[in-house]
Design a protein around this motif. Structure first.
Motif, short mmCIF file in Angstrom:
data_model
loop_
_atom_site.label_atom_id
_atom_site.label_comp_id
_atom_site.label_asym_id
_atom_site.label_seq_id
_atom_site.Cartn_x
_atom_site.Cartn_y
_atom_site.Cartn_z
N THR A 98 -87.98 -34.71 -23.24
CA THR A 98 -89.36 -34.80 -22.75
C THR A 98 -89.42 -34.59 -21.25
O THR A 98 -90.34 -33.93 -20.75
CB THR A 98 -90.00 -36.15 -23.13
OG1 THR A 98 -89.00 -37.17 -23.05
CG2 THR A 98 -90.59 -36.11 -24.51
N ALA A 99 -88.43 -35.12 -20.55
CA ALA A 99 -88.42 -34.97 -19.09
C ALA A 99 -88.39 -33.49 -18.71
O ALA A 99 -89.10 -33.06 -17.80
CB ALA A 99 -87.23 -35.70 -18.49
N LEU A 100 -87.58 -32.73 -19.40
CA LEU A 100 -87.44 -31.31 -19.06
C LEU A 100 -88.43 -30.44 -19.83
O LEU A 100 -88.50 -29.23 -19.60
CB LEU A 100 -86.01 -30.85 -19.36
CG LEU A 100 -84.90 -31.57 -18.58
CD1 LEU A 100 -83.54 -31.01 -18.96
CD2 LEU A 100 -85.12 -31.41 -17.08
N GLY A 101 -89.15 -31.04 -20.76
CA GLY A 101 -90.07 -30.25 -21.56
C GLY A 101 -89.36 -29.20 -22.40
O GLY A 101 -89.81 -28.07 -22.53
N TYR A 102 -88.26 -29.61 -22.96
CA TYR A 102 -87.46 -28.65 -23.73
C TYR A 102 -88.15 -28.20 -25.01
O TYR A 102 -88.70 -29.01 -25.75
CB TYR A 102 -86.10 -29.27 -24.09
CG TYR A 102 -85.32 -28.45 -25.08
CD1 TYR A 102 -84.73 -27.25 -24.69
CD2 TYR A 102 -85.21 -28.85 -26.41
CE1 TYR A 102 -84.03 -26.49 -25.61
CE2 TYR A 102 -84.51 -28.09 -27.33
CZ TYR A 102 -83.93 -26.90 -26.92
OH TYR A 102 -83.24 -26.14 -27.82
N GLN A 103 -88.11 -26.92 -25.27
CA GLN A 103 -88.59 -26.32 -26.51
C GLN A 103 -87.48 -25.44 -27.05
O GLN A 103 -87.02 -24.55 -26.35
CB GLN A 103 -89.81 -25.42 -26.27
CG GLN A 103 -90.95 -26.09 -25.53
CD GLN A 103 -91.88 -26.79 -26.48
OE1 GLN A 103 -91.43 -27.38 -27.46
NE2 GLN A 103 -93.15 -26.74 -26.20
N PRO A 104 -87.06 -25.65 -28.27
CA PRO A 104 -85.99 -24.79 -28.80
C PRO A 104 -86.41 -23.32 -28.82
O PRO A 104 -87.56 -23.00 -29.08
CB PRO A 104 -85.77 -25.32 -30.22
CG PRO A 104 -86.96 -26.15 -30.53
CD PRO A 104 -87.50 -26.64 -29.23
N ASN A 105 -85.48 -22.47 -28.51
CA ASN A 105 -85.73 -21.03 -28.57
C ASN A 105 -85.56 -20.56 -30.01
O ASN A 105 -84.45 -20.49 -30.53
CB ASN A 105 -84.74 -20.31 -27.65
CG ASN A 105 -84.96 -18.83 -27.65
OD1 ASN A 105 -85.19 -18.24 -28.70
ND2 ASN A 105 -84.90 -18.23 -26.48
N LEU A 106 -86.69 -20.26 -30.61
CA LEU A 106 -86.69 -19.91 -32.03
C LEU A 106 -85.99 -18.59 -32.31
O LEU A 106 -85.48 -18.37 -33.41
CB LEU A 106 -88.12 -19.87 -32.56
CG LEU A 106 -88.62 -21.13 -33.26
CD1 LEU A 106 -88.02 -22.39 -32.70
CD2 LEU A 106 -90.13 -21.20 -33.23
N THR A 107 -85.98 -17.74 -31.33
CA THR A 107 -85.30 -16.46 -31.52
C THR A 107 -83.79 -16.67 -31.63
O THR A 107 -83.13 -16.13 -32.52
CB THR A 107 -85.61 -15.52 -30.35
OG1 THR A 107 -87.02 -15.36 -30.23
CG2 THR A 107 -84.98 -14.16 -30.57
N ALA A 108 -83.27 -17.48 -30.73
CA ALA A 108 -81.83 -17.77 -30.78
C ALA A 108 -81.46 -18.48 -32.08
O ALA A 108 -80.49 -18.15 -32.74
CB ALA A 108 -81.43 -18.63 -29.58
N ARG A 109 -82.27 -19.45 -32.42
CA ARG A 109 -82.02 -20.16 -33.67
C ARG A 109 -82.07 -19.19 -34.84
O ARG A 109 -81.24 -19.26 -35.75
CB ARG A 109 -83.07 -21.26 -33.84
CG ARG A 109 -82.91 -22.06 -35.10
CD ARG A 109 -84.01 -23.11 -35.23
NE ARG A 109 -83.79 -24.24 -34.35
CZ ARG A 109 -84.70 -25.20 -34.15
NH1 ARG A 109 -85.87 -25.12 -34.75
NH2 ARG A 109 -84.44 -26.21 -33.36
N GLY A 110 -83.05 -18.29 -34.78
CA GLY A 110 -83.19 -17.32 -35.85
C GLY A 110 -81.97 -16.43 -35.97
O GLY A 110 -81.49 -16.14 -37.06
N LEU A 111 -81.46 -16.00 -34.83
CA LEU A 111 -80.29 -15.13 -34.85
C LEU A 111 -79.10 -15.87 -35.45
O LEU A 111 -78.37 -15.35 -36.28
CB LEU A 111 -79.95 -14.69 -33.43
CG LEU A 111 -78.69 -13.85 -33.28
CD1 LEU A 111 -78.81 -12.57 -34.12
CD2 LEU A 111 -78.44 -13.51 -31.82
#
Lengths: 347, 347
Positions: A44-57
DNA sequence: TTGAAAGCGCTAACAT
DNA sequence: ATGTTAGCGCTTTCAA
């Protein structure tokens, strides 16, 4: 513009490894509460959002499916698309809508183009591809067919009961005493498409009722826009062909037909009763409201999505092709049974 | 199910390095014709399709943008979505449609949720977010706003000229001699939304014409479905409020209104002239056909896409926010000027 | 003009 | 319970 934060950033901030952050983000159960807490704080502090493209790959799955339809401006397909998106959202899957018009080349392109490589699967509800194109389906990508076309392809099908639903619609008109019923939306020579099947149902109903079929009562149309319905009915009227009922093969056609009937001073349903097909939203707001057949749009959407996600999850197993026929239902409204409440009021 | 062929497979087959295959695939100019030929042969032989996910990860661009709209079943948004997809397709960009209803939370979620990390940019045409929500826009992802909401956000805006277009529509009714004109689709207290702005234009036209504004001639509606337009007009009629014109703030409202007028036995346009807003397809197929204002949908779509792709291509440069006001045009049809061709025929 | 190799951000063996 | 690391398929820097 700050480069977006990655798993590594979070790991560093929380003083753990990326593995642990990944575990937390993906709800892996065996993480100590203290660690989890620390990671979550960093997230939450960094506002992290997973990169769906990387996950998808990495996973070989992107969480996106394509829905191929002819045209979004067609109310039925807009509603179908909405139903599909709703169903897909339940599994956090996104839907890429691909309107291909009625263009065979564009349909093929979508099935074989590189975008197919970006999505996990394809829901195919287009029209131009026919019975003989089964071999063109790329069976290496999970595909579910909606509609009747290409029915020999070795993939899942989710279809409406066009013949039976159309027969039920026609029988509804017969049940209120109509004898000369126009089939609106026929296309010359078509047998296996929606139009052909619905025409078949119309004929079945007449035959079962022991009524002759007058070829003059076929309202042939090029497409299924309002204008086509209006023009076809106007033509019948101009040619002095008598009729007391209309089974339209789409609500849009029916609404156009209503317009033409009213233009000619005919009363609905007193002079001509009319029923549409698809039970789209607009049937409730026409004047009079339009009777229709709900061919099971929501059921089709949710079943198709279930089938497709099923295939995607079990890519290795080769389940045999499935087929689902959705339920249908005649929805009587003013255009066939008149204004019931108004009748009450006037008494 | 064969694992899909990769650059490496092609490279091996062609006896070159992946670098070279990539060069060929991406039209890199400095490749010897002989090599190119060999690679191309391998590509077709193996049926190679680039993996867009991998490319997306590498490039930091996926070639997908999100279009956030309230509801696809709304004809205007279905047409807008189609226009957007057409414009995006020219640059080989796909559009992920995200219908969020009129739900503020869902609008926010789309702007900040993880899916934002999968797309290159966002076209935001939702409704619930207001003027005070400018700070909620995540400026780290390219975003273009369509519509009037959130007009202080430091991002590109592409908007229709709601006030001016609505004024022009009202003036059209004034020009054919209407004096008591209903504003249909007002929402109590709304000032900055489409409804508020269109109401403003209506008032402006009356004022410029030196006509008084009767507060009874406000057709307030909750939403803009056909049923809302019908109910509001039916209410005015029931309350015996006299009027000879209707400016509806959407075509759908107008079509509902027409239904209510006809129900009440009023003639259009003889007794009541009516004009809609958006110039959606259905205006051409109603009975009578519906006059409308084309507020520039296609121009909005193509401009917004251009702006967005521009931002995506030049992510580093910080161009100042741009604003585009699209042109509008009154389209007179039978619902205001009557059936011109019929008049011809009857003479 | 082309090869070798790093690395985009992530997940999941393989470790401990 | 958590750290280390390979590698998904691609583009592109660095070298040659």
């Amino acid at each position: 513009m700050p480069a977006s934060t990655t798993l590594h950033d979070v790991a560093r901030a929380a003083g753990v490894s990326v593995r642990t952050v990944s575990n937390v983000v993906n709800q892996y159960p065996f993480v100590s509460p203290a660690t989890r807490e620390r990671v979550l704080q960093a997230v939450t502090a960094l506002g992290y959002q997973p990169n769906l493209t990387a996950r998808g790959l990495r996973l070989g799955r992107t969480g996106v499916i394509t829905l191929v339809i002819p045209d979004l401006r067609n109310a039925y397909f807009a509603e179908l698309a909405t139903s599909v998106m709703d169903a897909a959202a339940l599994d956090n899957v996104f839907v890429l809508i691909e309107p291909v018009g009625f263009d065979r080349d564009r349909e093929l392109q979508v099935l074989r183009g590189p975008q197919a490589k970006m999505v996990d699967g394809i829901l195919f509800s287009a029209l131009a591809l026919g019975e003989d194109d089964a071999h063109l389906i790329d069976t290496s990508i999970p595909t579910v067919l909606l509609g009747e076309q290409i029915f020999n392809a070795p993939v899942d099908h989710v279809t409406m009961q066009n013949v039976e639903a159309s027969r039920a619609a026609t029988e509804h008109l017969l049940s209120i005493g109509r004898k000369r019923i126009v089939a609106l939306g026929a296309r010359r020579g078509e047998v296996v498409g929606s139009s052909g099947l619905r025409f078949r149902g119309y004929l079945d109903a007449l035959e079962a009722a022991g009524l002759p079929h007058d070829p003059e009562l076929i309202g042939t149309t090029q497409s299924w826009h309002r204008a086509d319905g209006a023009a076809s009915i106007a033509d019948l009227i101009a040619r002095n062909i008598a009729f007391d009922g209309v089974v339209a093969f789409s609500d849009t056609l029916a609404l156009g037909a209503m317009s033409a009937l009213q233009h000619a001073g005919l009363r609905i349903p007193e002079d001509v009763a009319i029923i549409g097909f698809d039970d789209t939203d607009e049937t409730r707001y026409s004047h009079p409201t339009l009777s229709s057949v709900d061919a099971g749009r929501d059921e089709i959407a949710s079943t198709a999505v279930t089938f497709l996600l099923d295939r995607i999850k079990n890519r290795d197993e080769s389940l045999p092709p499935r087929r689902h026929l959705s339920k249908f239902q005649v929805i009587p409204r003013e255009s066939t049974i008149g204004n019931v409440s108004a009748a009450h009021h006037s008494s």
